[in-house]
Design a protein around this motif. Sequence first.
Motif, PDB file in Angstrom:
ATOM      1  N   ILE A 107      52.774  35.158  73.080  1.00  0.00           N
ATOM      2  CA  ILE A 107      54.060  35.279  72.413  1.00  0.00           C
ATOM      3  C   ILE A 107      54.016  36.373  71.349  1.00  0.00           C
ATOM      4  O   ILE A 107      52.943  36.831  70.949  1.00  0.00           O
ATOM      5  CB  ILE A 107      54.505  33.957  71.748  1.00  0.00           C
ATOM      6  N   ALA A 108      55.203  36.759  70.890  1.00  0.00           N
ATOM      7  CA  ALA A 108      55.331  37.699  69.784  1.00  0.00           C
ATOM      8  C   ALA A 108      56.426  37.204  68.861  1.00  0.00           C
ATOM      9  O   ALA A 108      57.410  36.600  69.308  1.00  0.00           O
ATOM     10  CB  ALA A 108      55.667  39.100  70.296  1.00  0.00           C
ATOM     11  N   GLN A 138      51.116  28.788  63.788  1.00  0.00           N
ATOM     12  CA  GLN A 138      50.136  27.704  63.748  1.00  0.00           C
ATOM     13  C   GLN A 138      50.152  26.889  65.035  1.00  0.00           C
ATOM     14  O   GLN A 138      49.095  26.589  65.609  1.00  0.00           O
ATOM     15  CB  GLN A 138      50.394  26.804  62.534  1.00  0.00           C
ATOM     16  N   ARG A 139      51.336  26.526  65.496  1.00  0.00           N
ATOM     17  CA  ARG A 139      51.443  25.748  66.750  1.00  0.00           C
ATOM     18  C   ARG A 139      50.947  26.555  67.934  1.00  0.00           C
ATOM     19  O   ARG A 139      50.249  26.035  68.811  1.00  0.00           O
ATOM     20  CB  ARG A 139      52.882  25.315  66.984  1.00  0.00           C
ATOM     21  N   ALA A 140      51.329  27.822  67.976  1.00  0.00           N
ATOM     22  CA  ALA A 140      50.900  28.666  69.094  1.00  0.00           C
ATOM     23  C   ALA A 140      49.381  28.783  69.138  1.00  0.00           C
ATOM     24  O   ALA A 140      48.769  28.683  70.214  1.00  0.00           O
ATOM     25  CB  ALA A 140      51.548  30.044  68.986  1.00  0.00           C
ATOM     26  N   ARG A 141      48.768  28.980  67.989  1.00  0.00           N
ATOM     27  CA  ARG A 141      47.312  29.091  67.952  1.00  0.00           C
ATOM     28  C   ARG A 141      46.659  27.780  68.360  1.00  0.00           C
ATOM     29  O   ARG A 141      45.631  27.763  69.051  1.00  0.00           O
ATOM     30  CB  ARG A 141      46.852  29.519  66.553  1.00  0.00           C
ATOM     31  N   THR A 142      47.232  26.653  67.933  1.00  0.00           N
ATOM     32  CA  THR A 142      46.710  25.344  68.339  1.00  0.00           C
ATOM     33  C   THR A 142      46.771  25.177  69.847  1.00  0.00           C
ATOM     34  O   THR A 142      45.892  24.556  70.464  1.00  0.00           O
ATOM     35  CB  THR A 142      47.511  24.217  67.655  1.00  0.00           C
ATOM     36  N   GLU A 143      47.794  25.751  70.464  1.00  0.00           N
ATOM     37  CA  GLU A 143      47.962  25.685  71.925  1.00  0.00           C
ATOM     38  C   GLU A 143      47.099  26.722  72.650  1.00  0.00           C
ATOM     39  O   GLU A 143      47.136  26.804  73.880  1.00  0.00           O
ATOM     40  CB  GLU A 143      49.429  25.908  72.292  1.00  0.00           C
ATOM     41  N   ARG A 146      47.943  33.598  72.602  1.00  0.00           N
ATOM     42  CA  ARG A 146      47.842  34.843  71.861  1.00  0.00           C
ATOM     43  C   ARG A 146      49.141  35.045  71.090  1.00  0.00           C
ATOM     44  O   ARG A 146      50.222  34.743  71.594  1.00  0.00           O
ATOM     45  CB  ARG A 146      47.641  36.035  72.803  1.00  0.00           C
ATOM     46  N   VAL A 147      49.027  35.583  69.870  1.00  0.00           N
ATOM     47  CA  VAL A 147      50.213  35.802  69.047  1.00  0.00           C
ATOM     48  C   VAL A 147      50.204  37.226  68.498  1.00  0.00           C
ATOM     49  O   VAL A 147      49.252  37.651  67.847  1.00  0.00           O
ATOM     50  CB  VAL A 147      50.279  34.812  67.867  1.00  0.00           C
ATOM     51  N   ARG A 148      51.277  37.929  68.771  1.00  0.00           N
ATOM     52  CA  ARG A 148      51.473  39.269  68.209  1.00  0.00           C
ATOM     53  C   ARG A 148      52.564  39.203  67.154  1.00  0.00           C
ATOM     54  O   ARG A 148      53.538  38.449  67.290  1.00  0.00           O
ATOM     55  CB  ARG A 148      51.885  40.242  69.318  1.00  0.00           C
ATOM     56  N   GLY A 149      52.429  39.994  66.115  1.00  0.00           N
ATOM     57  CA  GLY A 149      53.481  40.130  65.120  1.00  0.00           C
ATOM     58  C   GLY A 149      54.041  41.535  65.137  1.00  0.00           C
ATOM     59  O   GLY A 149      53.289  42.508  65.023  1.00  0.00           O
ATOM     60  N   TYR A 150      55.352  41.644  65.310  1.00  0.00           N
ATOM     61  CA  TYR A 150      56.026  42.933  65.150  1.00  0.00           C
ATOM     62  C   TYR A 150      56.471  43.061  63.698  1.00  0.00           C
ATOM     63  O   TYR A 150      56.986  42.110  63.109  1.00  0.00           O
ATOM     64  CB  TYR A 150      57.275  43.010  66.031  1.00  0.00           C
ATOM     65  N   LEU A 151      56.295  44.238  63.134  1.00  0.00           N
ATOM     66  CA  LEU A 151      56.810  44.519  61.801  1.00  0.00           C
ATOM     67  C   LEU A 151      57.705  45.747  61.902  1.00  0.00           C
ATOM     68  O   LEU A 151      57.233  46.865  62.130  1.00  0.00           O
ATOM     69  CB  LEU A 151      55.668  44.753  60.808  1.00  0.00           C
TER      70      LEU A 151
END
Length: 313
Positions: A107-108, A138-143, A146-151
């Motif tokens: 996700i992002a 936090q939930r995504a990491r627990t699952e 992968r998590v991306r952040g757009y800035l």
Amino acid sequence: MLSPQRVAMPGLPMSVTIWEVGPRDGLQNESSIVPVDVKLEFLDRLATAGLGVIEATSFVHPKWVPQLADAEELLARLEPAPGVRYPVLVPNERGLDRALALGSRDIAIFGSATETFAKRNLNRTVDESLTMFEPVVQRARTEGMRVRGYLSMCFGDPWEGEVPIAQVVAVARRLVGLGVDQLSLGDTIGVATPGHVTALIRALTDAGVGPDRLAVHFHDTYGQALANTLAALQSGVTTVDSSAGGLGGCPYAKSATGNLATEDLVWHLHGLGITTGVDLHALVRTSVWMAQQLGRQSPSAVVRALAAETATR
């Protein structure tokens, strides 16, 4: 001449990951709804061309982005290509719920370095948006996702003007602190220049967010996207966002014209001797096909240059 002559430059990475955003960022503000069958074929063609990361869609509310109202149907029908990642954008916990229900593993989230754009895009202040993102990450990491952040608005804002580097670094550190795996720096209105790119990456590195955690997302509004990409590569970044055929922009910033075209990026990288895994001519054929579906020519210089010759291959 169907391919660039490869001449390497010292100090550049041997390979680069292209994060393809065409199916999501590229199509999101098209005025005519693109049929889901066309979107699925687009995803399949992009994977066949060798792109290993293809951002498929977004779980934003259909009221705000009608083009992506078919996200559930798209993912339910998608047959993933082996080894290809299909990230999805999620704006909040409800979006995460929808992504998890469909088996997404990538996700992002989409934040802003400026207050005005945060309010226009997310209807929240920067602080409020980060508070909203925290349980999502936090939930995504627990699952195990992968998590991306757009800035966004890292290099300039159409309402606020120049954006101080220190301001971008402060928000970036907070976003990374939430636990994102990668941070994509967005030149949302295409005003960045190479010195600015170098200075921002250096400042982030000094603040503990090194180039191994960064990606870059350039728009070509003023023709600077490839020059800015080279500056980012020279600074150690190895992930570059782009959109097949140069599709897209940002529906919340009217001065944000098209994304960096993936074909232009691939020509640039291959000419530097950098491996991408992408078949340029298959990609050109894909963008010519998509331009036909949309009823207009691709803005990509490489697509226009190669279209006739590639069609006969």
